[in-house]
Scaffold this active site. Structure first.
Site, PDB file in Angstrom:
ATOM      1  CG  LEU A  31      -2.362 -35.974 -29.679  1.00 29.59           C
ATOM      2  CD1 LEU A  31      -1.951 -35.988 -31.149  1.00 29.59           C
ATOM      3  CD2 LEU A  31      -3.827 -35.595 -29.545  1.00 29.59           C
ATOM      4  CD  GLU A  38      -5.662 -37.404 -37.410  1.00 28.92           C
ATOM      5  OE1 GLU A  38      -6.736 -36.828 -37.584  1.00 28.92           O
ATOM      6  OE2 GLU A  38      -4.813 -36.980 -36.592  1.00 28.92           O
TER       7      GLU A  38
HETATM    8  N1  LIG Z   1      -7.167 -35.619 -30.161  1.00 29.90           N
HETATM    9  C1  LIG Z   1      -7.236 -34.350 -30.513  1.00 29.90           C
HETATM   10  O1  LIG Z   1      -7.655 -33.999 -31.602  1.00 29.90           O
HETATM   11  C2  LIG Z   1      -6.802 -33.299 -29.532  1.00 29.90           C
HETATM   12  C3  LIG Z   1      -6.892 -31.949 -29.867  1.00 29.90           C
HETATM   13  C4  LIG Z   1      -6.512 -31.015 -28.924  1.00 29.90           C
HETATM   14  C5  LIG Z   1      -6.049 -31.413 -27.689  1.00 29.90           C
HETATM   15  N2  LIG Z   1      -5.979 -32.745 -27.412  1.00 29.90           N
HETATM   16  C6  LIG Z   1      -5.540 -33.207 -26.091  1.00 29.90           C
HETATM   17  O2  LIG Z   1      -6.405 -32.617 -25.132  1.00 29.90           O
HETATM   18  C7  LIG Z   1      -5.649 -32.283 -23.968  1.00 29.90           C
HETATM   19  C8  LIG Z   1      -5.659 -30.782 -23.774  1.00 29.90           C
HETATM   20  O3  LIG Z   1      -6.982 -30.292 -23.748  1.00 29.90           O
HETATM   21  P1  LIG Z   1      -7.656 -29.704 -22.419  1.00 29.90           P
HETATM   22  O4  LIG Z   1      -9.102 -29.680 -22.670  1.00 29.90           O
HETATM   23  O5  LIG Z   1      -7.131 -30.476 -21.260  1.00 29.90           O
HETATM   24  O6  LIG Z   1      -7.027 -28.267 -22.308  1.00 29.90           O
HETATM   25  P2  LIG Z   1      -7.043 -26.965 -23.258  1.00 29.90           P
HETATM   26  O7  LIG Z   1      -8.429 -26.492 -23.484  1.00 29.90           O
HETATM   27  O8  LIG Z   1      -6.184 -27.155 -24.418  1.00 29.90           O
HETATM   28  O9  LIG Z   1      -6.288 -25.946 -22.302  1.00 29.90           O
HETATM   29  C9  LIG Z   1      -6.925 -25.500 -21.141  1.00 29.90           C
HETATM   30  C10 LIG Z   1      -6.487 -24.076 -20.911  1.00 29.90           C
HETATM   31  O10 LIG Z   1      -6.776 -23.300 -22.084  1.00 29.90           O
HETATM   32  C11 LIG Z   1      -7.328 -22.045 -21.703  1.00 29.90           C
HETATM   33  N3  LIG Z   1      -8.738 -22.031 -22.059  1.00 29.90           N
HETATM   34  C12 LIG Z   1      -9.525 -23.097 -22.420  1.00 29.90           C
HETATM   35  N4  LIG Z   1     -10.759 -22.680 -22.722  1.00 29.90           N
HETATM   36  C13 LIG Z   1     -10.766 -21.331 -22.542  1.00 29.90           C
HETATM   37  C14 LIG Z   1     -11.752 -20.312 -22.710  1.00 29.90           C
HETATM   38  N5  LIG Z   1     -12.995 -20.614 -23.116  1.00 29.90           N
HETATM   39  N6  LIG Z   1     -11.401 -19.036 -22.447  1.00 29.90           N
HETATM   40  C15 LIG Z   1     -10.135 -18.725 -22.061  1.00 29.90           C
HETATM   41  N7  LIG Z   1      -9.159 -19.630 -21.885  1.00 29.90           N
HETATM   42  C16 LIG Z   1      -9.484 -20.922 -22.125  1.00 29.90           C
HETATM   43  C17 LIG Z   1      -7.090 -21.958 -20.209  1.00 29.90           C
HETATM   44  O11 LIG Z   1      -5.744 -21.514 -20.091  1.00 29.90           O
HETATM   45  P3  LIG Z   1      -5.159 -20.722 -18.799  1.00 29.90           P
HETATM   46  O12 LIG Z   1      -5.088 -21.745 -17.701  1.00 29.90           O
HETATM   47  O13 LIG Z   1      -3.822 -20.256 -19.253  1.00 29.90           O
HETATM   48  O14 LIG Z   1      -6.120 -19.607 -18.504  1.00 29.90           O
HETATM   49  C18 LIG Z   1      -7.223 -23.394 -19.778  1.00 29.90           C
HETATM   50  O15 LIG Z   1      -6.611 -23.702 -18.529  1.00 29.90           O
HETATM   51  C19 LIG Z   1      -4.246 -32.829 -24.215  1.00 29.90           C
HETATM   52  O16 LIG Z   1      -4.188 -34.170 -23.752  1.00 29.90           O
HETATM   53  C20 LIG Z   1      -4.145 -32.788 -25.727  1.00 29.90           C
HETATM   54  O17 LIG Z   1      -3.173 -33.701 -26.220  1.00 29.90           O
HETATM   55  C21 LIG Z   1      -6.343 -33.680 -28.303  1.00 29.90           C
END
Ligand SMILES: NC(=O)c1ccc[n+]([C@@H]2O[C@H](COP(=O)([O-])OP(=O)(O)OC[C@H]3O[C@@H](n4cnc5c(N)ncnc54)[C@H](OP(=O)(O)O)[C@@H]3O)[C@@H](O)[C@H]2O)c1
Length: 199
Positions: A31, A38
């Site tokens: 984050l 929050e």
């Molecule tokens: N501000 C907020 O409210 C908030 C909330 C959440 C996250 N975040 C931030 O967002 C970032 C992470 O999010 P991101 O978008 O980079 O990654 P993410 O979606 O959390 O993770 C990506 C991984 O999740 C799996 N995945 C995602 N969508 C999928 C689907 N439709 N079907 C199957 N597997 C799926 C896959 O894993 P595999 O590679 O293992 O197949 C993919 O490589 C971080 O910086 C975190 O701190 C912020």
């Protein structure tokens, strides 16, 4: 749940995220901000809330799960599912691995969990928010708007304002500006327009 009417067997899907001015939600797997109040707000007042005897299904993509602050785990009154196409080992505090969105919906809406799960809460990341926002079961989007600029590499998808309406004074959600660690933020809730109760 009083305002919505879901078909038998379906579960409401709700998204929750915090985003800054440019709709950024993350940077370098973390984050961009440090807002523990929050975090506590959404865990204690939003995602844990159910009718007696029910639990919520929390779904996170693998990176979001890995970046989740461990101090808040296990999440009260929740069952956690990790979303991953390739992970086969259950991480601590997760009780299911789902391969795709269909897997999540099936888990929540068929036995044995269908009797226990009240709401499917999507906690990220970007790709999964976008997919589930388009799903017809998706009913509400809880968005904390952090009123500041942060450099981000992960972004919350655009909310289609023809499908979701920004609600004023949503029950249980403070409407006043919050202040924490020198940052201001407001809690917003978008609701699927067709589920808004007509007066
Ligand atoms: N501000 C907020 O409210 C908030 C909330 C959440 C996250 N975040 C931030 O967002 C970032 C992470 O999010 P991101 O978008 O980079 O990654 P993410 O979606 O959390 O993770 C990506 C991984 O999740 C799996 N995945 C995602 N969508 C999928 C689907 N439709 N079907 C199957 N597997 C799926 C896959 O894993 P595999 O590679 O293992 O197949 C993919 O490589 C971080 O910086 C975190 O701190 C912020």
């Amino acid at each position: 749940m009083g305002e919505t009417s879901f078909q038998k067997g379906t579960k409401p899907i709700k998204l929750i995220a915090a985003a800054c001015n440019n709709m950024g939600i993350g940077r370098n797997g973390c984050l961009p901000w440090n807002l523990p109040k929050e975090y506590k707000y959404f865990i204690d007042k939003i995602t844990s809330v159910t009718q007696p005897g029910k639990k919520n299904l929390i779904v996170l993509g693998r990176f979001s799960f890995e970046s989740f602050d461990e101090r808040y785990l296990p999440l009260p009154n929740c069952i956690i599912a990790l979303l991953s196409r390739k992970e086969s080992t259950l991480p601590p505090h997760a009780s299911h691995i789902c391969r795709d969105e269909e897997d999540v919906l099936k888990l929540a809406s068929t036995p044995p969990l269908c009797n226990e799960v009240e709401t499917i809460w999507i906690l990220g990341g970007a790709e999964y928010y976008k997919t589930m926002m388009q799903h017809p079961w998706c009913d509400e989007i809880y968005l904390t708007r952090v009123q500041a600029d942060f450099e981000c590499d992960t972004f919350f998808p655009e909310v289609n304002q023809e499908i979701y309406k920004l609600m004023e004074n949503f029950p249980g959600v403070p409407s006043e500006v919050q202040e924490e660690n020198g940052l201001s933020y407001v809690f917003q809730v978008y609701k699927r327009a067709e589920n808004i109760k007509r007066q």
